[in-house]
Write a protein that holds these residues in place. Structure first.
Motif, short mmCIF file in Angstrom:
data_model
loop_
_atom_site.label_atom_id
_atom_site.label_comp_id
_atom_site.label_asym_id
_atom_site.label_seq_id
_atom_site.Cartn_x
_atom_site.Cartn_y
_atom_site.Cartn_z
N ALA A 127 -6.09 41.23 55.18
CA ALA A 127 -5.17 42.37 55.19
C ALA A 127 -5.78 43.62 55.80
O ALA A 127 -5.05 44.49 56.29
CB ALA A 127 -4.71 42.68 53.77
N VAL A 132 0.02 45.64 51.06
CA VAL A 132 0.64 44.31 51.03
C VAL A 132 1.64 44.23 49.89
O VAL A 132 1.55 44.95 48.90
CB VAL A 132 -0.41 43.19 50.86
CG1 VAL A 132 -1.38 43.15 52.03
CG2 VAL A 132 -1.17 43.34 49.54
N ARG A 133 2.62 43.36 50.09
CA ARG A 133 3.51 42.95 49.01
C ARG A 133 3.03 41.59 48.55
O ARG A 133 2.82 40.69 49.37
CB ARG A 133 4.96 42.86 49.47
CG ARG A 133 5.94 42.51 48.34
CD ARG A 133 7.37 42.39 48.85
NE ARG A 133 8.32 42.27 47.75
CZ ARG A 133 8.66 41.12 47.16
NH1 ARG A 133 8.12 39.98 47.57
NH2 ARG A 133 9.53 41.11 46.16
N CYS A 197 7.15 38.64 51.00
CA CYS A 197 5.76 38.91 50.58
C CYS A 197 4.80 38.68 51.75
O CYS A 197 5.02 37.83 52.62
CB CYS A 197 5.37 38.07 49.37
SG CYS A 197 5.03 36.34 49.68
N ASP A 198 3.75 39.45 51.77
CA ASP A 198 2.67 39.27 52.74
C ASP A 198 1.66 38.25 52.23
O ASP A 198 1.11 37.46 53.00
CB ASP A 198 1.96 40.60 52.98
CG ASP A 198 2.90 41.69 53.45
OD1 ASP A 198 3.49 41.53 54.53
OD2 ASP A 198 3.07 42.69 52.70
N ASP A 219 7.08 32.31 56.46
CA ASP A 219 7.01 33.73 56.79
C ASP A 219 5.94 34.47 56.00
O ASP A 219 5.88 35.71 56.05
CB ASP A 219 8.37 34.39 56.56
CG ASP A 219 9.45 33.83 57.48
OD1 ASP A 219 9.12 33.52 58.64
OD2 ASP A 219 10.61 33.70 57.03
N VAL A 220 5.12 33.75 55.27
CA VAL A 220 4.06 34.36 54.46
C VAL A 220 2.77 34.42 55.28
O VAL A 220 2.36 33.42 55.88
CB VAL A 220 3.83 33.57 53.16
CG1 VAL A 220 2.68 34.17 52.36
CG2 VAL A 220 5.10 33.52 52.33
N GLY A 221 2.14 35.58 55.30
CA GLY A 221 0.92 35.72 56.08
C GLY A 221 -0.26 34.97 55.52
O GLY A 221 -0.99 34.29 56.23
N ARG A 288 -3.76 39.93 60.89
CA ARG A 288 -2.61 39.38 60.16
C ARG A 288 -1.78 38.44 61.01
O ARG A 288 -0.77 37.91 60.53
CB ARG A 288 -1.73 40.52 59.66
CG ARG A 288 -2.38 41.41 58.62
CD ARG A 288 -1.33 42.31 58.01
NE ARG A 288 -1.88 43.19 57.01
CZ ARG A 288 -1.16 43.68 56.00
NH1 ARG A 288 0.11 43.39 55.88
NH2 ARG A 288 -1.72 44.48 55.12
N ARG A 291 -1.35 32.78 60.39
CA ARG A 291 -0.83 32.29 59.11
C ARG A 291 -1.97 31.54 58.44
O ARG A 291 -2.42 30.50 58.92
CB ARG A 291 0.37 31.38 59.33
CG ARG A 291 1.62 32.10 59.78
CD ARG A 291 2.80 31.16 59.88
NE ARG A 291 2.51 30.06 60.80
CZ ARG A 291 3.22 28.94 60.89
NH1 ARG A 291 4.24 28.74 60.08
NH2 ARG A 291 2.90 28.00 61.76
#
Length: 333
Positions: A127, A132-133, A197-198, A219-221, A288, A291
């Protein structure tokens, strides 16, 4: 017995004992992260030897995880034993070069502390300094320690938690919101915790059935999965590993001891493509675009290094009980 057989070890230092209350007071995020990063880098150096033993009796069982860490002049073990529902944990540390005892640390929180700090080190590297979420699947002790560590490592602007038991996730959201000063939402579905969410922190007691496909986390990092630590455990389906741009593991054993990774290998994923956490921390931070999956099963060197850092902090803060060494010196022919 002659003087050659036994002698008074006049140079042996006193031994520091840390209770559970001492560990609670000393276990800051900073201490945990420093220990996690030290352990990760030591793993890549190759000067660590480990072993384990478990005994199962008619009434009780005991597991001992032992190791030597030459770069820290350290040797020790974590033991835990169970009698019915009663479980006790201890970490014993010694100086490798002399054999002198250094300390005994209450181990009740050691596992969850080192697991969360190790994951938080990976999250911080991924990060950078950006907020971040965080989504969480699981609302037990491991999830609580995980959110604490992540919030101490990077700015967290929001979190959402899902677990199958509404009362547990509601309690988690209330407690962690108040403790961290971060809005933690209690959400009724797994997809709601993942949405937007990240970082997704997966910390469940799921044993035989995986529940997250690659499409669920597309879609999550960064997905940090810490609940599947044995071959029978499952959280992530194998396609999560195959679809990731990078898979980071805390120990090489993760690729053949975690049920998640075993399933991925059986599906064609190349376990040799993983990056060790120590190497990952040495790469440029804050990318970021990848993935990333971080897979942790824990290792004894992480326990020993964390206990070592706690003992150092205790000495600086003059916490714990200091006692004379127990264990006579014997000179072997």
């Amino acid at each position: 017995m002659t003087a050659v057989d036994a002698a008074t070890d006049v140079d042996a230092p006193q031994v520091r004992l840390l209770s559970g209350a001492d560990v609670d007071a000393l276990a800051t995020v900073e201490v945990g992260l420093a220990a996690a990063e030290d352990a990760a880098r030591l793993v890549t150096g190759g000067r660590i030897t480990t072993g384990r033993v478990q005994v199962n009796g008619p009434v009780a069982w005991m597991r001992i995880l032992a190791g030597t860490i030459s770069d820290l002049d350290l040797l020790g073990y974590k033991e835990f034993h169970r009698v019915g529902q009663r479980v006790k944990y201890h970490v014993h540390l010694f100086q490798e070069s002399t054999g002198n005892a250094l300390g005994i640390v209450d181990g009740r929180r050691i596992t969850s502390l080192r697991t969360s700090a190790t994951a938080a080190a990976a999250v911080r590297h991924w990060a950078g300094s950006e907020p971040v979420r965080v989504g969480l699947i699981g609302s037990g002790e491991e999830a609580r320690e995980g959110l604490r560590a992540i919030a101490g490592a990077v700015p967290v602007h929001e979190a959402a938690v899902f677990s199958p038991t509404p009362a547990n996730r509601a309690s988690f959201a209330r407690q962690m919101s108040a403790e961290l000063g971060v809005t933690v939402q209690d959400v009724p579905a797994q997809a709601d915790a993942i949405a937007g969410c990240d970082v997704l922190y997966v910390a469940t007691s799921s044993h035989h059935n995986a529940f997250l496909h690659a499409a669920d986390v597309a879609d999550v990092g960064l997905v940090a999965a810490i609940g599947s630590t044995q071959p029978v455990h499952r959280e992530l389906f194998g396609d999560v590993f195959s679809a990731a741009d990078r898979v980071v593991v805390d120990t090489p054993d993760a690729t053949h001891e975690s049920g998640d990774c075993i399933e991925a290998v059986e599906g064609g994923w190349d376990a040799g493509s993983v990056t060790l956490l120590g190497d990952y921390l040495g790469s440029p931070a804050g990318d970021r675009s990848d993935r990333t999956v971080f897979k942790s099963i824990g290792s004894v060197e992480q326990d020993l290094v964390l206990a070592h850092h706690l003992l150092r902090a205790a000495e600086e803060q003059e916490r714990g009980a200091v006692v004379d060494p127990v264990g006579s010196l014997r000179i072997m022919r």
